[in-house]
Every structure is written in structure tokens, then in C-alpha cells.
Scaffold this motif. Structure first.
Motif, mmCIF file in Angstrom:
data_model
loop_
_atom_site.group_PDB
_atom_site.id
_atom_site.type_symbol
_atom_site.label_atom_id
_atom_site.label_comp_id
_atom_site.label_asym_id
_atom_site.label_seq_id
_atom_site.Cartn_x
_atom_site.Cartn_y
_atom_site.Cartn_z
ATOM 1 N N GLY A 12 0.825 -1.208 0.000
ATOM 2 C CA GLY A 12 0.000 0.000 0.000
ATOM 3 C C GLY A 12 0.855 1.252 0.000
ATOM 4 O O GLY A 12 0.577 2.209 -0.738
ATOM 5 N N LEU B 232 -14.882 -1.702 -6.047
ATOM 6 C CA LEU B 232 -13.470 -2.071 -5.972
ATOM 7 C C LEU B 232 -12.582 -0.929 -5.496
ATOM 8 O O LEU B 232 -11.385 -1.099 -5.311
ATOM 9 C CB LEU B 232 -12.984 -2.566 -7.331
ATOM 10 C CG LEU B 232 -13.541 -3.935 -7.713
ATOM 11 C CD1 LEU B 232 -13.211 -4.267 -9.149
ATOM 12 C CD2 LEU B 232 -13.019 -5.014 -6.780
ATOM 13 N N GLY B 233 -13.154 0.252 -5.309
ATOM 14 C CA GLY B 233 -12.353 1.351 -4.789
ATOM 15 C C GLY B 233 -11.640 2.112 -5.880
ATOM 16 O O GLY B 233 -11.402 1.604 -6.982
ATOM 17 N N ALA B 234 -11.295 3.351 -5.561
ATOM 18 C CA ALA B 234 -10.606 4.179 -6.537
ATOM 19 C C ALA B 234 -9.137 3.777 -6.666
ATOM 20 O O ALA B 234 -8.460 4.174 -7.606
ATOM 21 C CB ALA B 234 -10.705 5.643 -6.127
ATOM 22 N N LEU C 102 -5.574 3.003 -4.008
ATOM 23 C CA LEU C 102 -4.866 3.802 -3.008
ATOM 24 C C LEU C 102 -4.167 4.972 -3.678
ATOM 25 O O LEU C 102 -3.512 4.814 -4.710
ATOM 26 C CB LEU C 102 -3.836 2.935 -2.284
ATOM 27 C CG LEU C 102 -4.406 2.031 -1.199
ATOM 28 C CD1 LEU C 102 -3.348 1.060 -0.714
ATOM 29 C CD2 LEU C 102 -4.948 2.846 -0.050
ATOM 30 N N GLN D 65 -5.625 7.362 -5.164
ATOM 31 C CA GLN D 65 -6.316 7.884 -6.339
ATOM 32 C C GLN D 65 -7.690 8.460 -6.044
ATOM 33 O O GLN D 65 -8.398 8.850 -6.957
ATOM 34 C CB GLN D 65 -6.423 6.781 -7.400
ATOM 35 C CG GLN D 65 -5.075 6.469 -8.003
ATOM 36 C CD GLN D 65 -5.079 5.130 -8.698
ATOM 37 O OE1 GLN D 65 -5.005 4.087 -8.063
ATOM 38 N NE2 GLN D 65 -5.182 5.154 -10.007
ATOM 39 N N ILE E 198 -10.305 1.786 -1.139
ATOM 40 C CA ILE E 198 -10.276 0.323 -1.292
ATOM 41 C C ILE E 198 -11.653 -0.247 -1.592
ATOM 42 O O ILE E 198 -11.808 -1.454 -1.759
ATOM 43 C CB ILE E 198 -9.653 -0.379 -0.052
ATOM 44 C CG1 ILE E 198 -10.474 -0.121 1.195
ATOM 45 C CG2 ILE E 198 -8.208 0.055 0.152
ATOM 46 C CD1 ILE E 198 -9.958 -0.861 2.397
ATOM 47 N N THR F 106 -15.297 -3.718 -1.275
ATOM 48 C CA THR F 106 -14.586 -4.987 -1.140
ATOM 49 C C THR F 106 -13.566 -4.897 -0.003
ATOM 50 O O THR F 106 -13.472 -5.791 0.829
ATOM 51 C CB THR F 106 -13.830 -5.314 -2.446
ATOM 52 O OG1 THR F 106 -14.693 -5.048 -3.543
ATOM 53 C CG2 THR F 106 -13.379 -6.739 -2.480
ATOM 54 N N GLY F 107 -12.834 -3.802 0.000
ATOM 55 C CA GLY F 107 -11.848 -3.616 1.044
ATOM 56 C C GLY F 107 -12.499 -3.364 2.396
ATOM 57 O O GLY F 107 -12.037 -3.853 3.417
ATOM 58 N N PHE G 252 -15.333 -4.479 3.470
ATOM 59 C CA PHE G 252 -15.813 -5.744 4.025
ATOM 60 C C PHE G 252 -14.667 -6.495 4.687
ATOM 61 O O PHE G 252 -14.818 -7.055 5.775
ATOM 62 C CB PHE G 252 -16.455 -6.607 2.935
ATOM 63 C CG PHE G 252 -17.879 -6.239 2.651
ATOM 64 C CD1 PHE G 252 -18.585 -5.438 3.531
ATOM 65 C CD2 PHE G 252 -18.524 -6.684 1.519
ATOM 66 C CE1 PHE G 252 -19.909 -5.079 3.287
ATOM 67 C CE2 PHE G 252 -19.843 -6.338 1.253
ATOM 68 C CZ PHE G 252 -20.530 -5.541 2.137
ATOM 69 N N ALA G 253 -13.520 -6.500 4.004
ATOM 70 C CA ALA G 253 -12.357 -7.154 4.603
ATOM 71 C C ALA G 253 -12.019 -6.483 5.928
ATOM 72 O O ALA G 253 -11.720 -7.155 6.922
ATOM 73 C CB ALA G 253 -11.167 -7.094 3.645
#
Lengths: 468, 160
Positions: free
Chosen positions: A35, A328-330, A332, A334, A356, A359-360, A362-363
Motif C-alpha cells: 500500500g 473495488l475502490g478508486a 490507493l 487515487q 479500497i 470490497t476492502g 468488508f475485509a
């Protein structure tokens, strides 16, 4: 849960599973490094030596904690440390990310360069590591804490009201939560939450029989005696007082929720939940009609878009950010996480969610769930009532914080200012949450440690175990 | 940095995050499986045959013979205590698991603990002794299911 070792001890040694912990730690570190690199690339700086040093220091701190566990608590749960480390790293990552964004904005507008916060957070992580190690080394048996039940409870209460003392209390953004000594500011409520959990656990272990058994009938409902209700009422009043005088909704919610949950766990009586719920509702209604800051939170929660430029600005920006992140997020580096006010503290989840994605997120929520599950599992496995209640209480502290802040940021419940455990920028909270992990690991070490095959009678004198 | 590399890095990050979650879940699954096993399957088979098969991997406690301790005589008649894990202490001391309020009981009279898949009763130096049936305990002795354990005027029996 205690005799797992008794049966197997003569045959083989009980696995400590420390290698699992190390593997997960290395993975966590890798994720953090990846990251950091990503943000470095996007910002155009690349991996500067400073970033490598930061990554190295974080890894070193995590390793120091791991080695401490190997030495002084080798049967402790192998999953809690890596999960908490990963969460801390994600926090550092996001704080660094927002630093980069603020720096860029400062360059564009020719304003003075803001000081990056990530290094001060890293310093706090070092402090947290030292305290983590100190707790594990000095606290060889968590039951020793039970001896200081009332002292610690009193200390907790004092800390809670300390910000109200003129001279050292500081009001920031309307909430009187901080105390300032010299250059250091500190949120005493963070330490108070640990001390009061210890107090509740010790108090309830001593009083649980009378709380569970002695009842009086009142309009057909079985109620605990008024005398036994006392502590609940006091907890309720104190949390209301925090709400009224320090104007801190989150902390007040945390303490009340914690106490009700612990009462329920200690006594297994559902009536406590009902009573707690009723008291909560009374308190909520009273607060709504009497305090403007509570009322504005609720109106904003009901329709943030109507107040998009005023009270609802944060929430609306947070929702915009999450929407921009999508599934899916922009990516990192961005997104535009710095558009949300307080992106490093209250809204770090929104900032993270933008980059993130869901999806991120939820993780992330799963990571919290795993951490809390491990804590509750420790409570189930603990051999003594005090350890059980303490572990359950500390897990609940984490759970309430996660629920209240993520719920608030996403608009599920009215927004209240609580820190996101491990992620948010802020030393007191980071240190306090790491101390919680250290205590949980200590209890878990004692719970999973193989019991001696035939303990001596002396041992029996100290191992007071009640029927569960 | 090219667009492609960034996209790749982005998905790798998410992938690794989930991989971590999955690994952590796998690591704790052992615990969960062990837990459910001790509740259902293992209870059906005697603990001793389990010992060989159950490797150290499945580290949860397995069931031993007898599941509850029942008071059959004395002031506490009818009291049941589930036998699980922790040892049970008997005596007049208020912190005993079973507090026996009886002039013939010592404050720390006896204890029952699990060892090698059986429940063992041990006298803790009581004045009037702990008895299994008509034998006074001198050493820790296995307490079979159904055998009356006498402490003062109280009799306890392990039941399935």
C-alpha cells in the motif's frame, strides 16, 4: 475449556502456534508495504528512504511484540496480534495518504506545507508497543487486576471527569474530551474505558449472585432489587453526565452499552438488557429534547442531504467518497479522501472506503469481527470468572466502538465521535486499544496454557473456580 | 507509473487483504472445529480412544466420562453442577464451587478434577475425611460414574 492440556500433555506438547502468528504478521507487513509503495508511486515521490525506514520501524515494532509474546505468553492466541497490527498499518497507510493529499493541496494553493501526521502516529505506535510489552511482562496473571477493582474504578471515574477540571481540560470542536499537560494532549476517556472495564468485571464477579438471583416482583415483571440496581443507575447517570458536560455522545454510549452488556453476561438475565434498553431510551429522549447538539445529530442522520452544506456536510462528503469508491475502490492514492473533514480521525473509514472500495471495507469489518471473535473466544476459554468477564468486556469495548463509528460514518446510526480502533489518528486511542489487546492476550495465554496434570493443593487454594 | 501497473497494484492490494482474512479464518477454524467436535461427536466415544487420534492440532478439550455432578443427600440435595473443564472444590469456604455448610465439612474439604480422561477426587486434608462409598480417601482416587462421594453429610454422584 481448561483441560485441553491435561489430556494431551503427557503425550505431546501443546502447540503454541507462534509460527502461524509470525506468518500472518509477515503478510500484514507485506500488505502495508504494498500500500505504501502504491501511494508513493501515485504521489510521484516513489519509495523514498524515509518510507522504507517507516516500513522498517513498523515491522520492527510488530516483531518486538511477537517476540515478547514468544517469551512471556507463548500460549496466547496467535491471531489477535497480526490482525491488530494490520489494522494499525492500514491506519498509518491512510494517514500517510491524507498527508500526501494535504501536501499536494498546499503546493497547489501556495499555502504553508502542513506537518505530516503519520510520523507522530508512528511515535504513538512505538509508545503503544512499549506499553503492550510492559503489560505482558508486568502482568503475569490478569487476576491480580481484580485486587484493585475499586481503586481502578475510582481512577477510571476520575479520568472520565478530568477534562471538566478548568485549566487542564480542553474543548475541541465542541467536545470537552482532552486534557492538556504542556504540549501533550490526551483523551483520558480512552484510559478510563480500560479501567472501568476492569472495575465492572471485578464488581460483577463479586456481586453477580445477588444480581442474578434476588428478585422482586413489580407489576408482574421480575426485577432486581433496588439495592442491586444501584450500580446500573450510577453507570447510567455517569454516562449521562459525560454526555451533558463533556458533550461527548460516543463515549457516553460506549460506557452505558459496555455496562449493560457485562451485566447481561455476568448474570445471564435478559431482564438487564430490557432494563438497559429502557434506560437508554429514556436517556436518548431526554437528550434529544434538551441538548441541541444531540438533536442536530439526529436530524442530520435522518436526512443528511437537507443539511449538505451545514451540519450534514461531513456525512454527505463521506457518502460521496464511498460512492466514488464503489465496489473495488478508486485505488490507493487515487481518491479524494481529504475532502471529508476529519478524514484522519472520525472519518478514516470513509477515506479508506473510497480508496479500497466496499470490497476492502468488508475485509476491514471482517478483520474487526475476527479480532472481537478472538476476544470473546478468550472469554469463553478463560478459567476464572474475572478473566471471562474482563475478556468479554474488553471485546465489547472494541465491538461498540467499531459499530458506533462505522455505523455513524455510513449513515446507519446518528454520527457520534468515537475513534475507529487502531485506524484513527490519535495517540490515546491507539495506545489504549493496544493495551486492550495485550490484556486479552494475557488472559488467552493463561486460558490456553496446558494445566499441570495434578496441581498441588496450594494451587487449588488460589485457583478459585466457580461452576459455570 | 502506467495505468496498468496501478490497476494491478490496486487489485493485488485487495487480493492480499482478503488473503489475510482467509488465512486468519483458516487459522481460527481449527478452534471452531475442535469446539464443535467436543460437543457432539467426541461425546459419543470414550475419551481414551480419542487420545491417540486426536493430535495436538485439535487442541480443544475432549469429553471425559460423566457430565454432571449431582448432590443426592444433604442440604443441597438436587443441586447439579455440569462437569466441564475446571476443577470443582468442595468445602465450607465461600469460594468453593459447592459450598457445603455442614459442621462435618472442612473449609477446604476436597476437590474433583479431571485427569487422563477420568474424574479424580482428592481429599484436601479434611478433618472428617472424604469417602467414596465406604473407603476413606488417602490419595487422589478416580471417582467412577455412580459411585457416592461423601463429604460431611453430603453425598455427591457423577451422572452421565
Amino acid at each position: 475449556m481448561s483441560l485441553q492440556g491435561t489430556i494431551e500433555a503427557p503425550v505431546r506438547k501443546k502447540p503454541t502456534r507462534r509460527w502461524v502468528e509470525l506468518l500472518l504478521l509477515v503478510m500484514a507487513w507485506g500488505i502495508g508495504l504494498l500500500g505504501t509503495m502504491q501511494i508513493g508511486w501515485v504521489s510521484g515521490e516513489g519509495m523514498t528512504p524515509r518510507l522504507w525506514i517507516t516500513a522498517g520501524v513498523v515491522g520492527g515494532l510488530a516483531l518486538a511484540m511477537h517476540i515478547t509474546i514468544r517469551i512471556v505468553a507463548k500460549y496466547a492466541d496467535p491471531i489477535m496480534l497480526p490482525v491488530a497490527t494490520l489494522l494499525t498499518m492500514l491506519g498509518l497507510l491512510m494517514i500517510y495518504r491524507i498527508d500526501v493529499a494535504s501536501a499536494r493541496r498546499a503546493t497547489l494553493s501556495d499555502s504553508p506545507m502542513p506537518t505530516p501526521d503519520v510520523y507522530s502516529q508512528l511515535t504513538w505506535f512505538s509508545v503503544a508497543t512499549i506499553l503492550f510489552i510492559a503489560v505482558l511482562v508486568l502482568l503475569q496473571d490478569h487476576r491480580r487486576l481484580a485486587r484493585y477493582t475499586y481503586t481502578l474504578g475510582l481512577a477510571g471515574l476520575v479520568l472520565l471527569v478530568l477534562p471538566l477540571v478548568p485549566g487542564i481540560g480542553t474543548t475541541v470542536n465542541g467536545a470537552t474530551l482532552w486534557i492538556r499537560v504542556g504540549d501533550l494532549s490526551f483523551q483520558p476517556a480512552e484510559a478510563a474505558k480500560i479501567l472501568l472495564t476492569i472495575f465492572f468485571a471485578g464488581y460483577l464477579v463479586a456481586k453477580r449472585d445477588s444480581l442474578a438471583v434476588v428478585r422482586t416482583k413489580f407489576i408482574g415483571i421480575e426485577l432486581p432489587r433496588l439495592k442491586d440496581l444501584g450500580p446500573l443507575v450510577i453507570a447510567w447517570l455517569v454516562s449521562l453526565a459525560v454526555l451533558v458536560f463533556e458533550r461527548d455522545l460516543g463515549t457516553s454510549l460506549l460506557f452505558f452499552g459496555l455496562f449493560v452488556a457485562m451485566l447481561y453476561i455476568a448474570t445471564q438475565r435478559r431482564s438487564w438488557i430490557i432494563l438497559g434498553g429502557l434506560l437508554f431510551m429514556v436517556g436518548a429522549v431526554l437528550a434529544y429534547y434538551n441538548f441541541a447538539h444531540v438533536r442536530s445529530r439526529v436530524t442530520v442522520w435522518l436526512d443528511p442531504w437537507a443539511y449538505a452544506d451545514t451540519g450534514g456536510y461531513q456525512i454527505v462528503q463521506s457518502i460521496f467518497g464511498l460512492a466514488n469508491g464503489g465496489v473495488l475502490g478508486a485505488g490507493l492514492g487515487q481518491g479524494f479522501p481529504n475532502l471529508v473533514p476529519f478524514a484522519k480521525t472520525d472519518f478514516i473509514v470513509a477515506a479508506l472506503g473510497e480508496e479500497i472500495g466496499v470490497t476492502g471495507l468488508f475485509a476491514l469489518v471482517l478483520l474487526y469481527a475476527i479480532l472481537i471473535e478472538r476476544g470473546l473466544r478468550t472469554a469463553v476459554a478463560a478459567r476464572d470468572s474475572f478473566g471471562q468477564l474482563l475478556a468479554a468486556g474488553l471485546s465489547i469495548v472494541l465491538a461498540i466502538q467499531v459499530f458506533v463509528i462505522i455505523g455513524g460514518v455510513t449513515g446507519l446510526i446518528p454520527l457520534t465521535g468515537l475513534t475507529t480502533p487502531f485506524l484513527s489518528y490519535g495517540g490515546s486511542s491507539l495506545v489504549a486499544n493496544w493495551v486492550i489487546v495485550a490484556i486479552l492476550l494475557r488472559i488467552s495465554d493463561r486460558a490456553r496454557r496446558p494445566a499441570p496434570v495434578a496441581p498441588s493443593p496450594d494451587d487449588a487454594m488460589t485457583q478459585v473456580v466457580r461452576a459455570v | 507509473m502506467s495505468e496498468l501497473a496501478l490497476t494491478l497494484a490496486r487489485f493485488t492490494f485487495l487480493g492480499l487483504l482478503w488473503l489475510f482474512v482467509v488465512f486468519a479464518l483458516l487459522a481460527l477454524r481449527k478452534d471452531l472445529r475442535g469446539e464443535s467436535a467436543s460437543g457432539t461427536e467426541v461425546a459419543a466415544t470414550p475419551a481414551r480412544s480419542q487420545r491417540g487420534r486426536k493430535s495436538g492440532r485439535t487442541s480443544r478439550r475432549s469429553k471425559v466420562k460423566g457430565t454432571r455432578l449431582v448432590v443426592t443427600e444433604g442440604p443441597l440435595t438436587g443441586t447439579e453442577i455440569p462437569l466441564e473443564g475446571a476443577q470443582i472444590t468442595l468445602g465450607r469456604a465461600p469460594d468453593s464451587t459447592i459450598v457445603i455448610d455442614d459442621d462435618y465439612a472442612s473449609s477446604r474439604h476436597a476437590r474433583i478434577y479431571e485427569s487422563e480422561g477420568a474424574w479424580v477426587a482428592e481429599d484436601l486434608g479434611s478433618t472428617n475425611g472424604t469417602w467414596i462409598d465406604r473407603t476413606r480417601l488417602t490419595t487422589p482416587t478416580v471417582l467412577p460414574v455412580g459411585a457416592p462421594l461423601r463429604v460431611g453429610r453430603t453425598t455427591l454422584v457423577i451422572q452421565k
